[in-house]
Write a protein that holds these residues in place. Structure first.
Motif, short mmCIF file in Angstrom:
data_model
loop_
_atom_site.label_atom_id
_atom_site.label_comp_id
_atom_site.label_asym_id
_atom_site.label_seq_id
_atom_site.Cartn_x
_atom_site.Cartn_y
_atom_site.Cartn_z
N LYS A 27 24.46 -56.31 17.72
CA LYS A 27 25.80 -56.21 18.31
C LYS A 27 26.48 -57.56 18.25
CE LYS A 27 24.86 -52.37 21.32
NZ LYS A 27 25.08 -51.77 22.63
N ASP A 28 27.82 -57.51 18.05
CA ASP A 28 28.60 -58.75 18.08
C ASP A 28 28.54 -59.35 19.48
OD1 ASP A 28 29.35 -58.46 15.45
OD2 ASP A 28 31.20 -57.38 15.95
N LYS A 29 28.50 -60.66 19.53
CA LYS A 29 28.42 -61.33 20.82
C LYS A 29 29.76 -61.29 21.54
CE LYS A 29 24.72 -64.19 19.24
NZ LYS A 29 23.62 -64.71 19.87
N GLN A 30 30.87 -61.32 20.79
CA GLN A 30 32.19 -61.29 21.40
C GLN A 30 32.97 -60.11 20.84
OE1 GLN A 30 34.09 -65.01 20.65
NE2 GLN A 30 32.73 -66.17 21.95
N PRO A 31 33.72 -59.41 21.69
CA PRO A 31 34.53 -58.30 21.17
C PRO A 31 35.67 -58.84 20.30
CG PRO A 31 35.01 -58.69 23.49
CD PRO A 31 33.86 -59.58 23.12
N ARG A 32 36.12 -57.99 19.39
CA ARG A 32 37.25 -58.39 18.55
C ARG A 32 38.50 -58.47 19.42
NH1 ARG A 32 37.32 -55.24 13.01
NH2 ARG A 32 39.06 -56.64 12.83
N PRO A 33 39.38 -59.43 19.14
CA PRO A 33 40.59 -59.57 19.97
C PRO A 33 41.54 -58.39 19.78
CG PRO A 33 40.60 -61.15 18.16
CD PRO A 33 39.28 -60.44 18.12
N PHE A 34 42.21 -58.02 20.86
CA PHE A 34 43.19 -56.94 20.84
C PHE A 34 44.43 -57.41 20.07
CE2 PHE A 34 46.74 -54.57 22.69
CZ PHE A 34 46.30 -53.28 22.47
N GLY A 35 44.98 -56.56 19.24
CA GLY A 35 46.19 -56.90 18.50
C GLY A 35 45.94 -57.85 17.35
N LEU A 36 44.77 -57.76 16.75
CA LEU A 36 44.39 -58.68 15.68
C LEU A 36 45.36 -58.63 14.49
CD1 LEU A 36 42.14 -60.68 14.89
CD2 LEU A 36 40.93 -58.78 13.84
N CYS A 37 45.90 -57.45 14.20
CA CYS A 37 46.82 -57.30 13.05
C CYS A 37 48.27 -57.10 13.50
CB CYS A 37 46.38 -56.11 12.20
SG CYS A 37 44.81 -56.35 11.39
N ALA A 38 48.60 -57.55 14.68
CA ALA A 38 49.96 -57.38 15.19
C ALA A 38 50.96 -57.99 14.21
CB ALA A 38 50.10 -58.02 16.56
N GLY A 39 51.98 -57.19 13.85
CA GLY A 39 53.02 -57.66 12.94
C GLY A 39 52.68 -57.53 11.48
N GLU A 40 51.47 -57.09 11.13
CA GLU A 40 51.05 -56.96 9.74
C GLU A 40 51.59 -55.71 9.07
OE1 GLU A 40 49.10 -59.15 7.86
OE2 GLU A 40 49.39 -60.52 9.53
N PHE A 41 51.87 -54.66 9.85
CA PHE A 41 52.39 -53.41 9.29
C PHE A 41 53.21 -52.69 10.35
CE2 PHE A 41 48.31 -52.51 11.15
CZ PHE A 41 48.52 -51.34 11.86
N THR A 42 54.00 -51.74 9.88
CA THR A 42 54.84 -50.95 10.77
C THR A 42 54.48 -49.49 10.63
OG1 THR A 42 56.64 -52.52 10.48
CG2 THR A 42 57.22 -50.38 11.37
N VAL A 43 54.26 -48.81 11.75
CA VAL A 43 53.98 -47.39 11.72
C VAL A 43 55.31 -46.65 11.55
CG1 VAL A 43 53.04 -45.45 13.03
CG2 VAL A 43 51.98 -47.70 13.22
N PRO A 44 55.42 -45.79 10.53
CA PRO A 44 56.68 -45.08 10.31
C PRO A 44 57.01 -44.15 11.48
CG PRO A 44 55.10 -44.61 8.55
CD PRO A 44 54.42 -45.48 9.54
N ALA A 45 58.29 -43.91 11.69
CA ALA A 45 58.75 -43.06 12.79
C ALA A 45 58.23 -41.63 12.65
CB ALA A 45 60.27 -43.07 12.87
N ASP A 46 58.04 -41.17 11.41
CA ASP A 46 57.58 -39.79 11.19
C ASP A 46 56.06 -39.71 10.99
OD1 ASP A 46 57.37 -40.99 8.73
OD2 ASP A 46 58.28 -39.35 7.62
N PHE A 47 55.33 -40.68 11.51
CA PHE A 47 53.87 -40.74 11.33
C PHE A 47 53.18 -39.45 11.77
CE2 PHE A 47 49.69 -41.66 13.20
CZ PHE A 47 49.03 -42.12 12.07
N ASP A 48 53.58 -38.89 12.89
CA ASP A 48 52.92 -37.69 13.40
C ASP A 48 53.70 -36.40 13.12
OD1 ASP A 48 54.94 -38.29 15.14
OD2 ASP A 48 53.74 -38.12 16.96
N ALA A 49 54.60 -36.45 12.16
CA ALA A 49 55.36 -35.26 11.77
C ALA A 49 54.44 -34.29 11.01
CB ALA A 49 56.53 -35.66 10.89
N PRO A 50 54.74 -33.00 11.05
CA PRO A 50 53.93 -32.04 10.29
C PRO A 50 53.92 -32.36 8.80
CG PRO A 50 55.43 -30.91 11.78
CD PRO A 50 55.81 -32.35 11.80
#
Length: 62
Positions: A27-50
């Protein structure tokens, strides 16, 4: 070692015999930081569209 601390890896050899390799999970000794890829990509508005009907049919094997 208990069952929760063992990783089972199954490997097939040339004679198609299953061989199990048991080793402890590291097991890793330290957890991965939250938001590691913040700003790297954008989730499209229709991501959960049918899905479109033709793509949905392809997933269903029709």
């Amino acid at each position: 070692m208990d069952e929760l601390s063992i990783l089972s890896t199954f490997v097939n050899d040339v004679e198609n015999l299953s061989i199990a390799e048991l080793k402890p999970i590291i097991k890793d000794k330290q957890p991965r930081p939250f938001g590691l890829c913040a700003g790297e990509f954008t989730v499209p508005a229709d991501f959960d569209a049918p899905l479109p009907e033709d793509l949905l049919s392809a997933f269903e094997g029709k």
